[in-house]
Design a protein around this motif. Structure first.
Motif, PDB file in Angstrom:
ATOM      1  N   GLU A 166     -47.672 -73.799 -35.432  1.00  0.00           N
ATOM      2  CA  GLU A 166     -48.490 -75.012 -35.550  1.00  0.00           C
ATOM      3  C   GLU A 166     -49.976 -74.643 -35.601  1.00  0.00           C
ATOM      4  OE1 GLU A 166     -48.554 -79.031 -36.060  1.00  0.00           O
ATOM      5  OE2 GLU A 166     -46.736 -77.795 -35.918  1.00  0.00           O
ATOM      6  N   VAL A 167     -50.371 -73.662 -34.802  1.00  0.00           N
ATOM      7  CA  VAL A 167     -51.775 -73.211 -34.821  1.00  0.00           C
ATOM      8  C   VAL A 167     -52.109 -72.676 -36.214  1.00  0.00           C
ATOM      9  CG1 VAL A 167     -53.411 -71.500 -33.900  1.00  0.00           C
ATOM     10  CG2 VAL A 167     -51.833 -72.669 -32.346  1.00  0.00           C
ATOM     11  N   SER A 168     -51.197 -71.884 -36.741  1.00  0.00           N
ATOM     12  CA  SER A 168     -51.415 -71.295 -38.068  1.00  0.00           C
ATOM     13  C   SER A 168     -51.568 -72.400 -39.123  1.00  0.00           C
ATOM     14  CB  SER A 168     -50.224 -70.382 -38.372  1.00  0.00           C
ATOM     15  OG  SER A 168     -50.288 -69.919 -39.669  1.00  0.00           O
ATOM     16  N   LYS A 169     -50.728 -73.434 -39.002  1.00  0.00           N
ATOM     17  CA  LYS A 169     -50.770 -74.554 -39.958  1.00  0.00           C
ATOM     18  C   LYS A 169     -52.107 -75.299 -39.841  1.00  0.00           C
ATOM     19  CE  LYS A 169     -47.950 -78.561 -40.961  1.00  0.00           C
ATOM     20  NZ  LYS A 169     -47.936 -79.600 -39.931  1.00  0.00           N
ATOM     21  N   LEU A 170     -52.530 -75.551 -38.608  1.00  0.00           N
ATOM     22  CA  LEU A 170     -53.817 -76.246 -38.405  1.00  0.00           C
ATOM     23  C   LEU A 170     -54.973 -75.442 -38.994  1.00  0.00           C
ATOM     24  CD1 LEU A 170     -53.568 -77.551 -34.721  1.00  0.00           C
ATOM     25  CD2 LEU A 170     -53.742 -78.943 -36.798  1.00  0.00           C
ATOM     26  N   CYS A 171     -54.893 -74.122 -38.852  1.00  0.00           N
ATOM     27  CA  CYS A 171     -55.948 -73.269 -39.400  1.00  0.00           C
ATOM     28  C   CYS A 171     -55.996 -73.424 -40.921  1.00  0.00           C
ATOM     29  CB  CYS A 171     -55.704 -71.807 -39.032  1.00  0.00           C
ATOM     30  SG  CYS A 171     -56.141 -71.472 -37.324  1.00  0.00           S
ATOM     31  N   LYS A 172     -54.827 -73.368 -41.545  1.00  0.00           N
ATOM     32  CA  LYS A 172     -54.782 -73.475 -43.020  1.00  0.00           C
ATOM     33  C   LYS A 172     -55.326 -74.827 -43.472  1.00  0.00           C
ATOM     34  CE  LYS A 172     -51.628 -70.043 -44.568  1.00  0.00           C
ATOM     35  NZ  LYS A 172     -50.800 -69.513 -43.480  1.00  0.00           N
ATOM     36  N   GLU A 173     -54.886 -75.897 -42.807  1.00  0.00           N
ATOM     37  CA  GLU A 173     -55.290 -77.250 -43.221  1.00  0.00           C
ATOM     38  C   GLU A 173     -56.794 -77.479 -43.083  1.00  0.00           C
ATOM     39  OE1 GLU A 173     -51.123 -79.419 -41.841  1.00  0.00           O
ATOM     40  OE2 GLU A 173     -52.932 -79.680 -40.654  1.00  0.00           O
ATOM     41  N   ASN A 174     -57.416 -76.790 -42.108  1.00  0.00           N
ATOM     42  CA  ASN A 174     -58.831 -77.067 -41.805  1.00  0.00           C
ATOM     43  C   ASN A 174     -59.779 -75.924 -42.166  1.00  0.00           C
ATOM     44  OD1 ASN A 174     -58.654 -79.747 -40.265  1.00  0.00           O
ATOM     45  ND2 ASN A 174     -57.064 -78.498 -39.316  1.00  0.00           N
ATOM     46  N   ASP A 175     -59.283 -74.973 -42.933  1.00  0.00           N
ATOM     47  CA  ASP A 175     -60.065 -73.776 -43.283  1.00  0.00           C
ATOM     48  C   ASP A 175     -60.680 -73.105 -42.051  1.00  0.00           C
ATOM     49  OD1 ASP A 175     -61.055 -71.787 -44.907  1.00  0.00           O
ATOM     50  OD2 ASP A 175     -62.907 -72.857 -45.389  1.00  0.00           O
ATOM     51  N   LEU A 176     -59.880 -73.036 -40.976  1.00  0.00           N
ATOM     52  CA  LEU A 176     -60.301 -72.292 -39.785  1.00  0.00           C
ATOM     53  C   LEU A 176     -59.674 -70.903 -39.886  1.00  0.00           C
ATOM     54  CD1 LEU A 176     -59.349 -75.011 -37.163  1.00  0.00           C
ATOM     55  CD2 LEU A 176     -61.597 -74.615 -38.179  1.00  0.00           C
ATOM     56  N   LEU A 177     -60.389 -69.898 -39.458  1.00  0.00           N
ATOM     57  CA  LEU A 177     -59.779 -68.565 -39.502  1.00  0.00           C
ATOM     58  C   LEU A 177     -58.863 -68.383 -38.293  1.00  0.00           C
ATOM     59  CD1 LEU A 177     -62.620 -66.161 -40.696  1.00  0.00           C
ATOM     60  CD2 LEU A 177     -61.025 -67.536 -42.044  1.00  0.00           C
ATOM     61  N   LEU A 178     -57.681 -67.828 -38.554  1.00  0.00           N
ATOM     62  CA  LEU A 178     -56.771 -67.485 -37.460  1.00  0.00           C
ATOM     63  C   LEU A 178     -56.993 -66.013 -37.126  1.00  0.00           C
ATOM     64  CD1 LEU A 178     -54.494 -68.005 -35.483  1.00  0.00           C
ATOM     65  CD2 LEU A 178     -52.854 -67.670 -37.344  1.00  0.00           C
ATOM     66  N   LEU A 179     -57.576 -65.772 -35.960  1.00  0.00           N
ATOM     67  CA  LEU A 179     -57.884 -64.414 -35.503  1.00  0.00           C
ATOM     68  C   LEU A 179     -56.865 -64.028 -34.439  1.00  0.00           C
ATOM     69  CD1 LEU A 179     -61.736 -64.906 -34.853  1.00  0.00           C
ATOM     70  CD2 LEU A 179     -60.611 -64.379 -37.032  1.00  0.00           C
ATOM     71  N   ILE A 180     -56.167 -62.927 -34.639  1.00  0.00           N
ATOM     72  CA  ILE A 180     -55.190 -62.525 -33.623  1.00  0.00           C
ATOM     73  C   ILE A 180     -55.637 -61.213 -32.984  1.00  0.00           C
ATOM     74  CG2 ILE A 180     -52.785 -62.003 -33.149  1.00  0.00           C
ATOM     75  CD1 ILE A 180     -51.983 -63.953 -35.175  1.00  0.00           C
ATOM     76  N   ASP A 181     -55.786 -61.257 -31.673  1.00  0.00           N
ATOM     77  CA  ASP A 181     -56.148 -60.068 -30.909  1.00  0.00           C
ATOM     78  C   ASP A 181     -54.855 -59.302 -30.631  1.00  0.00           C
ATOM     79  OD1 ASP A 181     -56.710 -58.210 -28.957  1.00  0.00           O
ATOM     80  OD2 ASP A 181     -58.023 -59.516 -27.801  1.00  0.00           O
ATOM     81  N   GLU A 182     -54.651 -58.229 -31.401  1.00  0.00           N
ATOM     82  CA  GLU A 182     -53.442 -57.397 -31.230  1.00  0.00           C
ATOM     83  C   GLU A 182     -53.797 -56.078 -30.534  1.00  0.00           C
ATOM     84  OE1 GLU A 182     -50.054 -57.683 -32.501  1.00  0.00           O
ATOM     85  OE2 GLU A 182     -50.152 -59.177 -34.121  1.00  0.00           O
ATOM     86  N   VAL A 183     -54.877 -56.116 -29.763  1.00  0.00           N
ATOM     87  CA  VAL A 183     -55.301 -54.879 -29.087  1.00  0.00           C
ATOM     88  C   VAL A 183     -54.187 -54.344 -28.186  1.00  0.00           C
ATOM     89  CG1 VAL A 183     -56.918 -53.992 -27.331  1.00  0.00           C
ATOM     90  CG2 VAL A 183     -57.767 -55.323 -29.273  1.00  0.00           C
ATOM     91  N   GLN A 184     -53.528 -55.245 -27.463  1.00  0.00           N
ATOM     92  CA  GLN A 184     -52.454 -54.788 -26.572  1.00  0.00           C
ATOM     93  C   GLN A 184     -51.073 -54.931 -27.217  1.00  0.00           C
ATOM     94  OE1 GLN A 184     -51.200 -55.490 -21.914  1.00  0.00           O
ATOM     95  NE2 GLN A 184     -53.333 -55.575 -22.459  1.00  0.00           N
ATOM     96  N   THR A 185     -50.878 -55.974 -28.008  1.00  0.00           N
ATOM     97  CA  THR A 185     -49.553 -56.227 -28.603  1.00  0.00           C
ATOM     98  C   THR A 185     -49.283 -55.342 -29.823  1.00  0.00           C
ATOM     99  OG1 THR A 185     -50.576 -57.996 -29.899  1.00  0.00           O
ATOM    100  CG2 THR A 185     -49.399 -58.665 -27.907  1.00  0.00           C
ATOM    101  N   GLY A 186     -50.337 -54.758 -30.391  1.00  0.00           N
ATOM    102  CA  GLY A 186     -50.186 -54.052 -31.669  1.00  0.00           C
ATOM    103  C   GLY A 186     -49.587 -52.664 -31.550  1.00  0.00           C
ATOM    104  N   VAL A 187     -49.425 -52.035 -32.689  1.00  0.00           N
ATOM    105  CA  VAL A 187     -48.949 -50.654 -32.817  1.00  0.00           C
ATOM    106  C   VAL A 187     -47.586 -50.466 -32.140  1.00  0.00           C
ATOM    107  CG1 VAL A 187     -49.690 -48.245 -32.780  1.00  0.00           C
ATOM    108  CG2 VAL A 187     -51.407 -50.026 -32.685  1.00  0.00           C
TER     109      VAL A 187
END
Ligand SMILES: Cc1ncc(COP(=O)(O)O)c(C=O)c1O
Length: 420
Positions: free
Chosen positions: A233-254
């Motif tokens: 839903e957050v991703s959808k709201l970002c698309k609809e409103n031209d908001l950037l979706l920034l994901i902090d994958e510092v800990q979840t990544g790699v």
């Protein structure tokens, strides 16, 4: 003496540290000299199973020969070159990261906080380029300077219980008051909303918002995963409103959560993701990866760092990514499930939830102090972390063996059952 050979006892190291180092860390009473696989040793040879990996950094364990060879070779060839020049490890690493995420291009930093700072700058500039209009008498930049409010979209929404780093701006983004003590005033333009409550987010979506910043599993906040529906839903709201979706994958990544990046199991398309911690297997490296839409926002002169993408760290990272192939990532998920099942099977009544994904796991404790349990574990040969107010946190090397897992879990079970 060879450089790198230790000559001091644990007690000598601790005493000197307390005299000569700013005491900003609540250290455990442990000195570590070397490691092998997922096991580390004190100078006196005391063994510890490592369920912490330097807080999610040593992704492929200790004493990894192929990784050590790769960084040795690169160090002998070229240890550093300014970012004013091109170099192969840097470029190859960017190629691998874009291929494996389906995103467009990369900026390399040194660690997690500066990766997030850069990602925040990108979001502000995206909005500046698109929405800032000059007044009739001056250029866009001149009018923005004289009137900071002239960028109508500069606010970033992040989540309560989030953690994004220790710089003044990433602390402003961090949704935990305890980290804010002492350091006011902060960078303006951040608001926090409670995670997993889409209506709360919608209420804050005023016209000044340019981006939403989230961790998909909040690590420091207590190992709290975002619900799949909420993330979508957050991703959808970002698309609809031209908001950037920034994901902090510092800990979840790699690979930490069982896919190279956590967003890949949420079925969402972020605009920018940040990474650091495990990327170079123990060397300092971070950065952010942008999609097509955000790939040209930062231009020459708008963002830079001296060390980011250092060739030795990049060579280490290329080797890490090679070792974290699909099969190894599947194993991360299986090992995570194994830990969850094992902990559940103990039937300990003051264990609440076992949360998290892959090898990023939290065990919430009811009416017990996580640090005290962690201390018991350390005393008996297991390094384990805490997170948030109520949880023990496990971030073992992704390559940990089942034998090492069993050894560590036994120490944890004994500590929780109060046997030792
Ligand atoms: C999600 C997240 N973001 C940012 C950071 C900050 O990273 P660093 O300590 O490398 O600056 C951390 C560190 O724990 C983190 O977990």
């Amino acid at each position: 003496m060879l450089n790198g050979e230790n000559t001091m006892t644990s007690n000598e190291i601790k005493t000197l540290d307390q005299q000569k180092v700013m005491q900003t860390y609540a250290r455990f009473d442990v000195v570590i000299e070397r490691g092998e696989g997922a096991t580390v040793y004190s100078p006196e040879g005391k063994e510890y199973i490592d369920f912490s990996s330097g807080i999610g950094v040593n992704s492929i364990g200790y004493g990894n020969k192929k990784w050590a060879d790769a960084i040795y070779k690169q160090a002998m060839k070229l240890q550093h070159i300014s970012n004013l020049y091109y170099s192969e490890p840097y470029t190859k690493l960017a190629e691998t990261l874009t291929k494996r995420t389906g995103m467009k291009n990369v900026f390399f930093s040194n660690a997690g906080a500066d990766a997030n700072e850069g990602m925040i700058k990108l979001a502000r500039k995206y909005s500046f380029d698109k929405y800032c209009t000059p007044d009739s008498s001056s250029s866009v930049i001149a009018s923005a300077r004289s009137n900071p409010d002239s960028n109508p979209r500069s606010t970033i929404i992040s989540l309560v219980q989030s953690f994004h780093g220790r710089t003044i701006t990433t602390l402003a983004a961090t949704g935990q008051e305890t980290f804010h003590n002492y350091f006011f005033p902060f960078t303006e333009g951040f608001k926090h909303v409670v995670a997993n409550d889409i209506e709360a987010l919608k209420k804050e979506l005023t016209n000044d918002v340019c981006a939403i910043l989230v961790e998909l599993v909040q690590g420091e906040g207590g190992v709290l995963p975002l619900c799949l529906d909420y993330a979508k839903e957050v991703s959808k709201l970002c698309k609809e409103n031209d908001l950037l979706l920034l994901i902090d994958e510092v800990q979840t990544g790699v690979g930490r959560t069982g896919t190279l990046f956590a967003f890949q199991q949420y079925g969402i398309d972020p605009d920018v993701i940040s990474f650091a911690k495990g990327i170079a297997g123990g060397l300092p490296l971070g950065g952010f990866i942008a999609n097509e839409k955000c790939s040209k926002v930062l231009t020459a002169g708008t963002h830079a760092t001296t060390f980011g993408g250092n060739p030795v760290a990049a060579a280490g990272a290329i080797e890490v990514l090679e070792q974290l192939d699909i099969e190894t990532l599947k194993e991360v998920t299986k090992k995570g499930e194994y830990i969850k099942e094992t902990v559940k099977s103990w039937g300990i009544d003051y264990i609440g939830e076992i949360r998290g994904k892959g090898l990023m796991l939290g065990i919430s404790l009811i009416d017990a102090v996580p640090r005290e349990i962690a201390q018991k574990c350390v005393d008996n040969g297991l390094l384990i972390l805490t997170a948030g107010a109520d949880a023990l946190r496990m971030l073992p090397p992704l390559t940990i063996t089942y034998e090492e897992l069993d050894k560590g879990l036994k120490i944890l079970m004994n500590a929780l059952e109060g046997k030792e």
